[in-house]
Design a protein around this motif. Structure first.
Motif, PDB file in Angstrom:
ATOM      1  N   PRO A   1       2.711  -1.434  16.049  1.00  0.00           N
ATOM      2  CA  PRO A   1       2.481  -0.533  14.909  1.00  0.00           C
ATOM      3  C   PRO A   1       2.426  -1.297  13.587  1.00  0.00           C
ATOM      4  N   GLU A   2       1.627  -0.791  12.666  1.00  0.00           N
ATOM      5  CA  GLU A   2       1.554  -1.375  11.334  1.00  0.00           C
ATOM      6  C   GLU A   2       2.315  -0.491  10.353  1.00  0.00           C
ATOM      7  N   PRO A   3       3.155  -1.076   9.505  1.00  0.00           N
ATOM      8  CA  PRO A   3       3.927  -0.263   8.566  1.00  0.00           C
ATOM      9  C   PRO A   3       3.054   0.374   7.489  1.00  0.00           C
ATOM     10  N   ALA A   4       3.241   1.664   7.277  1.00  0.00           N
ATOM     11  CA  ALA A   4       2.535   2.363   6.215  1.00  0.00           C
ATOM     12  C   ALA A   4       3.252   2.128   4.893  1.00  0.00           C
ATOM     13  N   GLU A   5       2.761   2.732   3.837  1.00  0.00           N
ATOM     14  CA  GLU A   5       3.407   2.604   2.533  1.00  0.00           C
ATOM     15  C   GLU A   5       4.852   3.093   2.620  1.00  0.00           C
ATOM     16  N   GLY A   6       5.767   2.292   2.091  1.00  0.00           N
ATOM     17  CA  GLY A   6       7.170   2.679   2.099  1.00  0.00           C
ATOM     18  C   GLY A   6       7.874   2.469   3.428  1.00  0.00           C
TER      19      GLY A   6
ATOM     20  N   GLU B   1      10.310  -7.403  10.198  1.00  0.00           N
ATOM     21  CA  GLU B   1       9.249  -8.358  10.559  1.00  0.00           C
ATOM     22  C   GLU B   1       8.038  -8.249   9.641  1.00  0.00           C
ATOM     23  N   ALA B   2       7.819  -7.068   9.068  1.00  0.00           N
ATOM     24  CA  ALA B   2       6.667  -6.872   8.182  1.00  0.00           C
ATOM     25  C   ALA B   2       6.977  -5.753   7.197  1.00  0.00           C
ATOM     26  N   LEU B   3       6.355  -5.838   6.008  1.00  0.00           N
ATOM     27  CA  LEU B   3       6.589  -4.867   4.946  1.00  0.00           C
ATOM     28  C   LEU B   3       5.326  -4.065   4.672  1.00  0.00           C
ATOM     29  N   GLY B   4       5.491  -2.736   4.494  1.00  0.00           N
ATOM     30  CA  GLY B   4       4.383  -1.916   4.060  1.00  0.00           C
ATOM     31  C   GLY B   4       4.202  -1.994   2.562  1.00  0.00           C
ATOM     32  N   GLU B   5       3.116  -1.422   2.087  1.00  0.00           N
ATOM     33  CA  GLU B   5       2.825  -1.432   0.658  1.00  0.00           C
ATOM     34  C   GLU B   5       3.957  -0.765  -0.122  1.00  0.00           C
TER      35      GLU B   5
ATOM     36  N   PHE C   1      19.587  -1.450   9.865  1.00  0.00           N
ATOM     37  CA  PHE C   1      19.772  -0.394  10.863  1.00  0.00           C
ATOM     38  C   PHE C   1      19.483   0.939  10.199  1.00  0.00           C
ATOM     39  N   GLY C   2      19.182   1.946  11.020  1.00  0.00           N
ATOM     40  CA  GLY C   2      18.884   3.263  10.477  1.00  0.00           C
ATOM     41  C   GLY C   2      18.085   4.106  11.440  1.00  0.00           C
ATOM     42  N   SER C   3      17.344   5.084  10.885  1.00  0.00           N
ATOM     43  CA  SER C   3      16.512   5.990  11.675  1.00  0.00           C
ATOM     44  C   SER C   3      15.058   5.880  11.231  1.00  0.00           C
ATOM     45  N   VAL C   4      14.153   6.363  12.076  1.00  0.00           N
ATOM     46  CA  VAL C   4      12.725   6.167  11.805  1.00  0.00           C
ATOM     47  C   VAL C   4      12.274   6.888  10.536  1.00  0.00           C
ATOM     48  N   GLY C   5      12.781   8.098  10.287  1.00  0.00           N
ATOM     49  CA  GLY C   5      12.461   8.797   9.044  1.00  0.00           C
ATOM     50  C   GLY C   5      11.022   9.248   8.925  1.00  0.00           C
ATOM     51  N   LYS C   6      10.476   9.821  10.009  1.00  0.00           N
ATOM     52  CA  LYS C   6       9.093  10.285   9.978  1.00  0.00           C
ATOM     53  C   LYS C   6       9.030  11.790  10.190  1.00  0.00           C
ATOM     54  N   LYS C   7       7.936  12.398   9.718  1.00  0.00           N
ATOM     55  CA  LYS C   7       7.768  13.844   9.827  1.00  0.00           C
ATOM     56  C   LYS C   7       7.062  14.240  11.114  1.00  0.00           C
TER      57      LYS C   7
ATOM     58  N   LEU D   1      12.495   3.282  21.048  1.00  0.00           N
ATOM     59  CA  LEU D   1      12.601   2.684  22.383  1.00  0.00           C
ATOM     60  C   LEU D   1      11.407   1.773  22.615  1.00  0.00           C
ATOM     61  N   ALA D   2      11.335   0.744  21.805  1.00  0.00           N
ATOM     62  CA  ALA D   2      10.187  -0.161  21.801  1.00  0.00           C
ATOM     63  C   ALA D   2      10.616  -1.507  21.246  1.00  0.00           C
ATOM     64  N   GLU D   3       9.822  -2.519  21.538  1.00  0.00           N
ATOM     65  CA  GLU D   3      10.132  -3.840  20.993  1.00  0.00           C
ATOM     66  C   GLU D   3       9.984  -3.873  19.488  1.00  0.00           C
ATOM     67  N   LEU D   4       9.049  -3.071  18.978  1.00  0.00           N
ATOM     68  CA  LEU D   4       8.798  -2.998  17.535  1.00  0.00           C
ATOM     69  C   LEU D   4       8.636  -1.538  17.128  1.00  0.00           C
ATOM     70  N   ALA D   5       9.107  -1.202  15.944  1.00  0.00           N
ATOM     71  CA  ALA D   5       8.954   0.162  15.438  1.00  0.00           C
ATOM     72  C   ALA D   5       8.853   0.116  13.927  1.00  0.00           C
ATOM     73  N   THR D   6       8.110   1.068  13.359  1.00  0.00           N
ATOM     74  CA  THR D   6       8.055   1.191  11.912  1.00  0.00           C
ATOM     75  C   THR D   6       9.046   2.265  11.476  1.00  0.00           C
ATOM     76  N   MET D   7       9.740   1.992  10.362  1.00  0.00           N
ATOM     77  CA  MET D   7      10.786   2.885   9.883  1.00  0.00           C
ATOM     78  C   MET D   7      10.688   3.013   8.373  1.00  0.00           C
ATOM     79  N   SER D   8      11.045   4.175   7.850  1.00  0.00           N
ATOM     80  CA  SER D   8      11.014   4.410   6.413  1.00  0.00           C
ATOM     81  C   SER D   8      12.129   3.637   5.723  1.00  0.00           C
ATOM     82  N   THR D   9      11.823   3.063   4.568  1.00  0.00           N
ATOM     83  CA  THR D   9      12.865   2.342   3.835  1.00  0.00           C
ATOM     84  C   THR D   9      13.940   3.289   3.290  1.00  0.00           C
ATOM     85  N   GLY D  10      13.638   4.589   3.228  1.00  0.00           N
ATOM     86  CA  GLY D  10      14.622   5.556   2.755  1.00  0.00           C
ATOM     87  C   GLY D  10      15.641   5.960   3.798  1.00  0.00           C
TER      88      GLY D  10
END
Length: 314
Positions: free
Chosen positions: A21-26, A70-74, A86-92, A99-108
């Motif tokens: 996955p590619e990180p979106a803004e934020g 590993e990577a930063l979104g805009e 550490f934290g939660s994914v924070g998506k709507k 449950l993946a090797e990589l995941a995108t998560m909200s900085t909030g």
């Protein structure tokens, strides 16, 4: 990358190969070291939220995790590549879980992980810990209160017992008899074995003047409503499983609420600080590999897990 996923609701999952996955803004992309599981994850897989949130397939479950950026979104400037968080994914929407090797998560909904806390412990904190924190605040706990805690051996229950006793609250823990010592170690003043008799009658006979509050982590609406007959007027009831009949209890002069553990950076920082200072300890943790994630989710679905289940990816 490898991820545990399902192709349709209600069907068994398996390890899939899916795109990175590619990180979106934020957002930040995290290389996951450990993913914490919650009852919510099974609710998603069984389709209970299909009419409430968008689902994206193949659906990767999991809300909580700990790992390395590993990577930063805009627009992300509060975190850096290489930070352990550490934290939660924070998506709507649902489907891009942890449950993946990589995941995108909200900085909030993430924060830096203290060096003194390992990834497995950190992954067990977010939803359960924040839910307990929100519940303790909703019940307006203060020194000398008497609170009945239903489901005290759960992940939320462990955090709640520690938060409550730290505030000088006397906790009556409701759990299986085999978990009585566990509950007492966490600070419970009394323990009621719900398999040995009528919990309401035990509370009534032990505390004829009533109790100040009920913290429900595992009950149903009927049992919580019946137990709430022992709550003094002006008292409080909070449920983490939607079992508080807010209207009915309000009519009896009881402040009732169904809490949600909405994870924020601030709430994670508060919990991390407590763990660092030794004011709170992590729950008992049972670990599974990603290859056995299906077994881990099945264990959570039983409703009888003591502590937390975490899936490790390193």
């Amino acid at each position: 990358m490898k991820a545990f996923a399902i192709d349709e609701l209600g069907q068994p999952g398996s390890v899939h190969e899916i795109p990175v996955p590619e990180p979106a803004e934020g957002e930040v992309r995290i290389r996951i070291a450990a993913a914490g599981l919650n009852p919510f994850d099974n609710a998603v897989l069984q389709g209970y939220l299909k009419d409430r949130m968008e689902h994206r397939f193949p659906l990767v479950p999991g809300m909580d995790a700990s790992g390395t950026v590993e990577a930063l979104g805009e627009g992300v400037d509060a975190l850096n590549v290489g930070d352990e968080v550490f934290g939660s994914v924070g998506k709507k929407y649902l489907g891009e879980g942890t449950l993946a090797e990589l995941a995108t998560m909200s900085t909030g909904t993430v924060t830096r992980k203290p060096a003194s806390i390992d990834h497995t412990v950190a992954a067990a904190v977010p939803v359960a810990g924040v839910t307990a924190l929100v519940m303790a605040d909703a019940l307006r706990l203060s020194h000398g209160n008497l609170v009945v805690a239903i489901g005290a051996k759960s992940g939320v229950g462990r955090y709640f017992l520690q938060l409550a006793t730290a505030r000088g609250v006397r906790v009556v823990a409701v759990c299986r008899g085999e978990n009585a010592d566990y509950a007492r170690r966490l600070g419970a003043a009394e323990v009621i074995d719900y398999t040995a008799g009528d919990v309401v009658e035990v509370v009534r006979s032990s505390h004829p003047d009533g109790v100040d509050a009920i913290a429900d982590m595992h009950g149903d609406r009927e049992s919580v409503t019946r137990l709430a007959e022992q709550v003094r007027p002006g008292g409080h009831v909070a449920s983490a499983v939607g079992a508080a009949d807010v209207e009915a209890l309000g009519g009896r002069g009881i402040d009732a609420t169904n809490v949600m553990g909405t994870v924020t950076t601030a709430s994670l920082d508060a919990l991390a600080a407590m763990l660092e200072r030794g004011e709170m300890t992590s729950p008992d943790i049972t670990s599974f590999s990603i290859a056995n994630a299906g077994e881990a989710l099945a264990a959570v679905a039983t409703g009888h897990v003591r502590g937390k289940i975490v899936v490790t990816l390193v």
